[in-house]
Design a protein around this motif. Structure first.
Motif, PDB file in Angstrom:
ATOM      1  N   MET A 425       0.822  -1.203   0.000  1.00  0.00           N
ATOM      2  CA  MET A 425       0.000   0.000   0.000  1.00  0.00           C
ATOM      3  C   MET A 425       0.863   1.263   0.000  1.00  0.00           C
ATOM      4  N   LEU A 426       1.932   1.264   0.808  1.00  0.00           N
ATOM      5  CA  LEU A 426       2.783   2.449   0.880  1.00  0.00           C
ATOM      6  C   LEU A 426       3.592   2.636  -0.403  1.00  0.00           C
ATOM      7  N   GLU A 427       4.033   1.533  -1.013  1.00  0.00           N
ATOM      8  CA  GLU A 427       4.709   1.647  -2.306  1.00  0.00           C
ATOM      9  C   GLU A 427       3.758   2.241  -3.343  1.00  0.00           C
ATOM     10  N   ASN A 428       2.520   1.797  -3.337  1.00  0.00           N
ATOM     11  CA  ASN A 428       1.527   2.330  -4.266  1.00  0.00           C
ATOM     12  C   ASN A 428       1.255   3.808  -3.991  1.00  0.00           C
ATOM     13  N   TYR A 429       1.364   4.196  -2.743  1.00  0.00           N
ATOM     14  CA  TYR A 429       1.120   5.590  -2.343  1.00  0.00           C
ATOM     15  C   TYR A 429       2.254   6.509  -2.790  1.00  0.00           C
ATOM     16  N   VAL A 430       3.530   6.091  -2.583  1.00  0.00           N
ATOM     17  CA  VAL A 430       4.652   6.981  -2.917  1.00  0.00           C
ATOM     18  C   VAL A 430       5.159   6.765  -4.340  1.00  0.00           C
ATOM     19  N   GLY A 431       4.860   5.628  -4.952  1.00  0.00           N
ATOM     20  CA  GLY A 431       5.354   5.313  -6.278  1.00  0.00           C
ATOM     21  C   GLY A 431       6.512   4.327  -6.227  1.00  0.00           C
ATOM     22  N   GLU A 432       6.600   3.447  -7.238  1.00  0.00           N
ATOM     23  CA  GLU A 432       7.601   2.379  -7.240  1.00  0.00           C
ATOM     24  C   GLU A 432       9.030   2.917  -7.191  1.00  0.00           C
ATOM     25  N   THR A 433       9.307   3.984  -7.955  1.00  0.00           N
ATOM     26  CA  THR A 433      10.676   4.498  -8.033  1.00  0.00           C
ATOM     27  C   THR A 433      11.106   5.098  -6.710  1.00  0.00           C
ATOM     28  N   ALA A 434      10.245   5.921  -6.119  1.00  0.00           N
ATOM     29  CA  ALA A 434      10.583   6.537  -4.832  1.00  0.00           C
ATOM     30  C   ALA A 434      10.764   5.472  -3.754  1.00  0.00           C
ATOM     31  N   TRP A 435       9.914   4.471  -3.771  1.00  0.00           N
ATOM     32  CA  TRP A 435      10.023   3.405  -2.775  1.00  0.00           C
ATOM     33  C   TRP A 435      11.353   2.656  -2.921  1.00  0.00           C
ATOM     34  N   ARG A 436      11.704   2.307  -4.165  1.00  0.00           N
ATOM     35  CA  ARG A 436      12.968   1.609  -4.393  1.00  0.00           C
ATOM     36  C   ARG A 436      14.153   2.465  -3.977  1.00  0.00           C
ATOM     37  N   ASP A 437      14.120   3.749  -4.310  1.00  0.00           N
ATOM     38  CA  ASP A 437      15.222   4.637  -3.937  1.00  0.00           C
ATOM     39  C   ASP A 437      15.359   4.721  -2.419  1.00  0.00           C
ATOM     40  N   GLY A 438      14.235   4.736  -1.715  1.00  0.00           N
ATOM     41  CA  GLY A 438      14.274   4.765  -0.255  1.00  0.00           C
ATOM     42  C   GLY A 438      14.852   3.485   0.317  1.00  0.00           C
ATOM     43  N   VAL A 439      14.480   2.354  -0.257  1.00  0.00           N
ATOM     44  CA  VAL A 439      15.016   1.068   0.196  1.00  0.00           C
ATOM     45  C   VAL A 439      16.515   0.996  -0.058  1.00  0.00           C
ATOM     46  N   ARG A 440      16.961   1.466  -1.209  1.00  0.00           N
ATOM     47  CA  ARG A 440      18.398   1.460  -1.509  1.00  0.00           C
ATOM     48  C   ARG A 440      19.169   2.311  -0.504  1.00  0.00           C
ATOM     49  N   ALA A 441      18.648   3.489  -0.193  1.00  0.00           N
ATOM     50  CA  ALA A 441      19.324   4.358   0.775  1.00  0.00           C
ATOM     51  C   ALA A 441      19.378   3.707   2.157  1.00  0.00           C
ATOM     52  N   TYR A 442      18.310   3.030   2.521  1.00  0.00           N
ATOM     53  CA  TYR A 442      18.238   2.315   3.800  1.00  0.00           C
ATOM     54  C   TYR A 442      19.288   1.222   3.860  1.00  0.00           C
ATOM     55  N   MET A 443      19.440   0.456   2.783  1.00  0.00           N
ATOM     56  CA  MET A 443      20.430  -0.618   2.741  1.00  0.00           C
ATOM     57  C   MET A 443      21.849  -0.062   2.835  1.00  0.00           C
ATOM     58  N   ARG A 444      22.120   0.978   2.084  1.00  0.00           N
ATOM     59  CA  ARG A 444      23.469   1.552   2.100  1.00  0.00           C
ATOM     60  C   ARG A 444      23.827   2.081   3.483  1.00  0.00           C
ATOM     61  N   LYS A 445      22.886   2.721   4.125  1.00  0.00           N
ATOM     62  CA  LYS A 445      23.160   3.370   5.409  1.00  0.00           C
ATOM     63  C   LYS A 445      23.316   2.361   6.544  1.00  0.00           C
ATOM     64  N   HIS A 446      22.569   1.279   6.513  1.00  0.00           N
ATOM     65  CA  HIS A 446      22.482   0.393   7.684  1.00  0.00           C
ATOM     66  C   HIS A 446      23.098  -0.986   7.468  1.00  0.00           C
ATOM     67  N   LYS A 447      23.795  -1.221   6.343  1.00  0.00           N
ATOM     68  CA  LYS A 447      24.339  -2.554   6.097  1.00  0.00           C
ATOM     69  C   LYS A 447      25.269  -2.974   7.229  1.00  0.00           C
ATOM     70  N   TYR A 448      25.172  -4.236   7.597  1.00  0.00           N
ATOM     71  CA  TYR A 448      25.882  -4.869   8.703  1.00  0.00           C
ATOM     72  C   TYR A 448      25.454  -4.324  10.068  1.00  0.00           C
ATOM     73  N   GLY A 449      24.339  -3.606  10.078  1.00  0.00           N
ATOM     74  CA  GLY A 449      23.864  -3.032  11.326  1.00  0.00           C
ATOM     75  C   GLY A 449      22.457  -3.474  11.668  1.00  0.00           C
ATOM     76  N   ASN A 450      21.870  -2.767  12.630  1.00  0.00           N
ATOM     77  CA  ASN A 450      20.527  -3.065  13.126  1.00  0.00           C
ATOM     78  C   ASN A 450      19.663  -1.821  13.033  1.00  0.00           C
ATOM     79  N   THR A 451      18.361  -2.043  12.855  1.00  0.00           N
ATOM     80  CA  THR A 451      17.446  -0.919  12.665  1.00  0.00           C
ATOM     81  C   THR A 451      16.137  -1.138  13.418  1.00  0.00           C
ATOM     82  N   VAL A 452      15.364  -0.049  13.486  1.00  0.00           N
ATOM     83  CA  VAL A 452      13.962  -0.096  13.882  1.00  0.00           C
ATOM     84  C   VAL A 452      13.150   0.455  12.715  1.00  0.00           C
ATOM     85  N   SER A 453      11.838   0.323  12.800  1.00  0.00           N
ATOM     86  CA  SER A 453      10.978   0.693  11.666  1.00  0.00           C
ATOM     87  C   SER A 453      11.150   2.134  11.233  1.00  0.00           C
ATOM     88  N   ASP A 454      11.339   3.040  12.186  1.00  0.00           N
ATOM     89  CA  ASP A 454      11.452   4.454  11.819  1.00  0.00           C
ATOM     90  C   ASP A 454      12.677   4.748  10.970  1.00  0.00           C
TER      91      ASP A 454
END
Length: 881
Positions: A425-454
């Motif tokens: 639903m959120l991907e449909n809300y923001v758009g596929e490209t924006a969602w993918r770009d956000g996921v990529r940034a999340y992976m780059r920033k937190h790789k080998y680490g731990n996160t929470v939803s925020d």
């Protein structure tokens, strides 16, 4: 079991580089959850395991490089069913000092106390210990299987959520990431596999071989894997990574599909996540047997999967099996990023692993296999979640976890299916490209680490440039299902103007005050290519939709909410039901059924749609109709006259569909037709349709005479119909076939079929058989659960009467889930008290979630039988011939 409380505070972490002893490590971490003292943090584990598969024991040595970050005289870590023979601690360049060891079995911890207080700095803790090899999938465990040469035994590990502590004393929590260097002393004839490739083999003086694996990346303990047995491995290079499938000897011929699909999936994931898979190899390890808790596990670089969920035997595997095998591999490979590379800080955010992996598996099926038409799965996914989420016993996607048992119970439809639905639903809300770009940034920033939803919401919001966190919080931090009521549309100047109001869909709290969500809504009029979008806030919104045809709200079915149309709006859709897109047909059927059961809409709405569904509708729409008819059949239970009247109606609707598509596949038919054919055969067999029963029996007898006479696509439904209706002689013959079978996957399937028989006396025999050694230790619980699908009272009573034996056949952390699960399909009022009594006698207050859910579902089924079945009876009296 004693409830363990969890403290939440700041955990200071040392810098990644080596620190001199007494140098205070630099704190770099935010608030995290832990059950362990915060005085020490692991950095590296050097482990040597020496398993004795015959004796069912192992010896272990581990040297843990750790940082003391606050002065202490003791180090406490997790350990379960381990006995320690030596414990020493040494500072860098210093003399080792002995430790006094104490074990708290209830808390699953071991503490090592020292004569001198330890100053902050880097140390090495060396432990020698022994442990037990289990027979269920927890810790290091064994699986026995039959071969033409006799019985063989293989060893595997299963550590999620909290069972690494059964093989390695460790900080067995997701936040405590470290590197691992694993070695194993094993029989020279056996093959060993772990997360990383083998770098060295050394022959030992006793004839065994020491196998040394390369050091792993920094990862959580629950992702470590070790397997040992008479294995074969096939490989393929893709994207610079060696992909492999590991099977018992003779099983690699069934691995080609998974190996080839893994290569295609890896390419997609490397691109989508923007971070390449970082390990040199990625194995899928197939094992015989099963667990009542899981089918596959995403160990980094060494995915573990039970054979039935991954391998494809051309003699028995169906199109549905192919799709499920693909889904399993795509799901577990997605975890190599969401879960392994980036890991939730604590089990509260488990959905960050499971919701995303579920979403990616369906995304990959749609992208790589459009011929399967699995884009329509969106409806069944949110249906599964809403079935659970509309009960008083539901919980938020992000939930508080206090115990190991609660962590185990968190692996449910809210975490998986609601998590997936919210992502979609959120991907449909923001758009596929924006969602993918956000996921990529999340992976780059937190790789080998731990996160929470925020952490994820921050990345998505930045990439999308629009508010996301508020909507995300509404759907993940509070439970329940929004209900969007659609008023009567008014057509003005070529646009349909409609009032949307937001309530809450509840199955068992009709008068509760609804929660409030910000609900992204997509609407479309029939015949128009344009969509209108809005976010329902503060309970309502007015939406203008291009066109003046019948109005579809939640067009495309990407929204996580139920849609309740006004009578006028529903009638317009009902009249033109056949013209709707298949996904919206599914959505309308699904909402009508759910709202009808809850008393929020007339059950006639669903039955009218079913009556008007074209015989040549999309196969998945007809499959949904078949599923609803099977649910109604089950609701009638043992009320034979009323059930027979409904069954006759269902036969009249479904038998012509089976006659049209036939029992045998046409050349080039859509793969969805093959799945529908199997559904129809099993349903018509359940409805006692004489021609279907006769044809199934005829083909079954042909199969006995000549194994290849029945196509693989028909073997399962034919066997299912025959097994369900078996008599004493037929059941005995099926058991004989199961005992004689040497292929583990086929053997397991036959024992499950023995437990599917509806005759009470034979069901009792199946239950008794389940507690013997004949079916195999990992099949016992599955057989009891299979009986519970059609005889929940019988299965529940049997399991409780044999609770000590049952507990030896269930993963320890899953016991609080297993017994309540046997009762969930019951409609007997007496079962409510039985489940409550079981929970009070056997479960701590914090581990009763599944028992409370079972009680809620039983009460709901009783209410539905009392209130909805008379409405169905009335509709049948008016419409059925």
């Amino acid at each position: 079991m004693q409830r363990r409380l969890i403290a939440t505070a700041v955990l200071a972490l040392a810098a990644a580089c080596a620190l001199p002893v007494h140098a205070a490590p630099r704190p770099v971490a935010p608030m995290v959850t832990t059950q362990l003292p915060r005085s020490a943090v692991p950095r590296h584990y050097e482990v040597v395991i020496a398993p004795d598969a015959v004796a069912g024991t192992f010896a272990g040595k581990v040297t843990i490089t750790l940082d003391i970050i606050a002065p202490t005289d003791a180090i406490t870590l997790n350990a379960a069913d381990l006995a320690f023979t030596r414990a020493t601690l040494a500072a860098a360049g210093g003399k080792a000092q002995d430790a006094r060891t104490s074990v708290d079995a209830a808390a699953q911890t071991a503490s090592f106390t020292f004569a001198r207080r330890l100053a902050p700095g880097r140390y090495k803790l060396a432990l020698d210990y022994t442990g037990v090899i289990g027979t269920q999938a927890a810790g290091l465990f064994s699986l026995d299987y039959a071969t033409k040469d006799g019985k063989k035994r293989a060893l595997y590990t299963q550590f999620e959520n909290s069972d690494a502590r059964r093989m390695i004393p460790s900080w067995d929590e997701p936040f405590y990431k470290a590197t691992f260097a694993l070695s194993a002393d094993v029989p020279a004839s056996d093959a060993a596999v772990s997360n990383m490739p083998i770098v060295r083999r050394t022959l030992l003086s006793d004839g065994r071989t020491r196998v040394v694996f390369a050091q792993s990346p920094k990862m959580s303990t629950y992702l470590l894997f070790f397997g040992l047995g008479d294995f074969e491995r096939v490989t393929k290079m893709a994207e610079g990574t060696e992909l492999g499938v590991v099977t018992r000897r003779g099983g690699t011929g069934q691995a080609a599909f998974v190996l080839n699909e893994s290569a295609a999936i890896l390419k997609e994931y490397n691109d989508y996540f923007g971070v390449r898979y970082p390990l040199p190899k990625l194995d899928n390890v197939a094992a015989p047997g099963r667990s009542q808790f899981f089918g596959a596990m995403e160990n980094w670089g060494a995915i573990f999967t039970f054979e039935y969920a991954m391998l494809l035997d051309p003699a028995i595997s169906t199109q549905q099996d192919r799709q499920e095998a693909f889904a399993t591999v795509a799901h577990e490979m997605a975890h190599q990023w969401f879960g392994d590379l980036v890991t939730m800080a604590w089990w509260d955010d488990l959905w960050l692993n499971e919701g995303f992996a579920s979403w990616m598996e369906n995304r990959m099926m749609t992208r790589l296999h459009p011929e399967w038409n699995t884009a329509l799965n969106v409806v069944s996914v949110h249906d599964r979640a809403m079935l659970r989420d509309a009960m008083v016993t539901t919980h938020p996607v992000v939930q508080r976890i206090d115990t190991v048992e609660q962590a185990s119970q968190a692996f449910d439809d809210i975490t998986y299916q609601k998590g997936e639905s919210v992502i979609r639903m959120l991907e449909n809300y923001v758009g596929e490209t924006a969602w993918r770009d956000g996921v990529r940034a999340y992976m780059r920033k937190h790789k080998y680490g731990n996160t929470v939803s925020d952490d994820l919401w921050a990345s998505i919001e930045k990439a999308a440039g629009k508010p996301v966190k508020g909507i995300a919080h509404d759907f993940t931090l509070q439970p329940g299902v929004p209900l969007v009521r659609v008023g009567a549309p008014v057509c003005t100047n070529g646009e349909s103007v409609v009032l949307l109001t937001q309530g809450e869909y509840s199955r068992d709290q009709p008068s509760r005050k609804p929660l409030t969500w910000q609900v992204p809504v997509v609407a479309q009029t029939l015949g128009s290519a344009k969509q209108a979008r809005t976010v329902v806030t503060k309970g309502q919104a007015t939406l203008s939709v291009p066109g003046c045809g019948a109005l579809v709200v939640n067009a495309g079915q990407n929204g996580y909410y139920r849609t309740l149309y006004s009578p006028q709006a529903f009638d317009a859709l009902s009249v033109q039901f056949g013209a709707l897109a298949p996904v919206d047909q599914l959505g309308l059927l699904s909402d009508s059924w759910a709202l009808g059961l809850a008393g929020l809409a007339p059950i006639d709405n669903l039955l009218d749609l079913a009556a008007g569904t074209p015989e040549r509708a999309d196969p998945q729409v007809l499959a949904k109709l078949t599923d609803v008819f099977m649910q109604i059949h089950a609701l009638y239970g043992t009320d034979s006259p009323r059930r027979q009247r409904f069954d006759n109606y269902a036969i009249a609707r479904l038998a012509p569909v089976l006659a049209r598509i036939g029992w045998d596949a046409d050349s080039g038919e859509a793969q969805t037709v093959a799945s529908l054919r199997a559904d129809l055969i099993e349903a018509l067999g359940a409805f006692q349709h004489a021609p279907t029963l006769g044809e199934a029996q005829r083909r079954y007898l042909a199969l006995q005479r000549e194994p290849g006479s029945v196509p693989a696509a028909l073997r399962q439904p034919v066997l299912a119909v025959v097994a369900r209706n078996n008599d004493v002689a037929g059941w005995a013959a099926l058991r004989a076939a199961a005992k004689a079978e040497k292929t583990p996957m086929v053997k397991d399937q036959l024992y499950m079929l023995l437990a599917s028989v509806e005759d009470k006396g034979l069901s009792e025999r199946a239950l008794e058989l389940a507690l013997t050694d004949e079916p195999g230790a990992t099949n016992s619980a599955a057989m009891v659960r299979q009986v519970a699908q059609h005889a929940p009272e019988l299965a529940f009573d049997f399991a409780l009467a044999n609770i000590a034996k049952m507990n030896t056949r269930i993963d320890e952390s899953s016991r609080s889930r297993f017994f309540p699960s046997l009762a969930t399909s019951s409609g007997d009022p007496a079962m409510v008290a039985k489940v409550q009594q079981y929970a009070a006698a056997n479960l701590t207050e914090g581990s009763r979630g599944d028992a409370q859910t079972a009680v809620a579902e039983i009460k709901d089924r009783i209410k539905v039988r009392q209130e909805r079945l008379p409405e169905i009876d009335g509709w049948l009296a008016r419409h059925a011939r």
